[in-house]
Design a protein around this motif. Structure first.
Motif, PDB file in Angstrom:
ATOM      1  N   SER A  20     -28.608   7.137  -7.989  1.00  7.90           N
ATOM      2  CA  SER A  20     -29.800   7.212  -7.136  1.00  7.90           C
ATOM      3  C   SER A  20     -30.492   5.859  -7.052  1.00  7.90           C
ATOM      4  O   SER A  20     -30.904   5.418  -5.976  1.00  7.90           O
ATOM      5  N   ILE A  21     -30.617   5.196  -8.182  1.00 11.62           N
ATOM      6  CA  ILE A  21     -31.279   3.892  -8.205  1.00 11.62           C
ATOM      7  C   ILE A  21     -30.444   2.863  -7.447  1.00 11.62           C
ATOM      8  O   ILE A  21     -30.966   2.101  -6.638  1.00 11.62           O
ATOM      9  N   GLU A  23     -28.379   3.326  -5.020  1.00 14.51           N
ATOM     10  CA  GLU A  23     -28.457   3.617  -3.585  1.00 14.51           C
ATOM     11  C   GLU A  23     -29.756   3.086  -2.974  1.00 14.51           C
ATOM     12  O   GLU A  23     -29.742   2.456  -1.912  1.00 14.51           O
ATOM     13  N   GLU A  24     -30.877   3.329  -3.626  1.00 15.14           N
ATOM     14  CA  GLU A  24     -32.176   2.881  -3.090  1.00 15.14           C
ATOM     15  C   GLU A  24     -32.316   1.350  -3.125  1.00 15.14           C
ATOM     16  O   GLU A  24     -32.771   0.748  -2.160  1.00 15.14           O
ATOM     17  N   VAL A  25     -31.928   0.736  -4.240  1.00 11.74           N
ATOM     18  CA  VAL A  25     -32.110  -0.713  -4.373  1.00 11.74           C
ATOM     19  C   VAL A  25     -31.190  -1.469  -3.414  1.00 11.74           C
ATOM     20  O   VAL A  25     -31.563  -2.511  -2.878  1.00 11.74           O
ATOM     21  N   GLU A  27     -30.629  -0.820  -0.491  1.00  9.45           N
ATOM     22  CA  GLU A  27     -31.251  -0.820   0.836  1.00  9.45           C
ATOM     23  C   GLU A  27     -32.162  -2.034   1.056  1.00  9.45           C
ATOM     24  O   GLU A  27     -32.533  -2.340   2.188  1.00  9.45           O
ATOM     25  N   THR A  58     -40.927  -0.215  -5.086  1.00  4.39           N
ATOM     26  CA  THR A  58     -40.854   0.849  -4.088  1.00  4.39           C
ATOM     27  C   THR A  58     -39.497   1.543  -4.118  1.00  4.39           C
ATOM     28  O   THR A  58     -39.423   2.774  -4.081  1.00  4.39           O
ATOM     29  N   ALA A  59     -38.420   0.769  -4.216  1.00  3.12           N
ATOM     30  CA  ALA A  59     -37.075   1.353  -4.244  1.00  3.12           C
ATOM     31  C   ALA A  59     -36.877   2.215  -5.489  1.00  3.12           C
ATOM     32  O   ALA A  59     -36.330   3.320  -5.398  1.00  3.12           O
ATOM     33  N   GLU A  61     -39.230   3.703  -7.253  1.00  6.43           N
ATOM     34  CA  GLU A  61     -40.080   4.893  -7.106  1.00  6.43           C
ATOM     35  C   GLU A  61     -39.498   5.863  -6.081  1.00  6.43           C
ATOM     36  O   GLU A  61     -39.564   7.078  -6.268  1.00  6.43           O
ATOM     37  N   ASP A  62     -38.906   5.340  -4.999  1.00  2.00           N
ATOM     38  CA  ASP A  62     -38.275   6.203  -4.000  1.00  2.00           C
ATOM     39  C   ASP A  62     -37.097   6.976  -4.596  1.00  2.00           C
ATOM     40  O   ASP A  62     -36.777   8.079  -4.153  1.00  2.00           O
ATOM     41  N   ALA A  63     -36.451   6.385  -5.618  1.00  3.23           N
ATOM     42  CA  ALA A  63     -35.338   7.061  -6.297  1.00  3.23           C
ATOM     43  C   ALA A  63     -35.859   8.092  -7.305  1.00  3.23           C
ATOM     44  O   ALA A  63     -35.090   8.866  -7.856  1.00  3.23           O
TER      45      ALA A  63
END
Length: 69
Positions: A20-21, A23-25, A27, A58-59, A61-63
């Motif tokens: 999850s982390i 994938e978000e980072v 981006e 932000t990335a 936290e979004d994860a």
């Protein structure tokens, strides 16, 4: 110019957390690679340029996780 940034993240405990982390980072513009070490709670980000700390926060936290203080 390549830049490496390492942050500590709380709450990671499994491969799903790491995925999850990552994938978000990934981006974040300019990020080339993301390595997650569950044992130490660190996330290492390899990027083309310096990544703003706010973008990393932000990335993460979004994860669904938090940066350690």
């Amino acid at each position: 110019m390549s830049t490496t940034t390492t942050v500590t993240v709380t709450g990671m405990s499994c491969g799903h957390c790491a995925a999850s982390i990552r994938e978000e980072v990934r981006e974040i513009p300019g990020v080339r690679a993301v390595e997650v070490d569950l044992a130490s709670g660190t996330v290492t980000i390899d990027s083309d340029k310096v990544v703003e700390p706010s973008a990393i926060r932000t990335a993460i936290e979004d994860a669904g996780y938090q940066l350690a203080s």
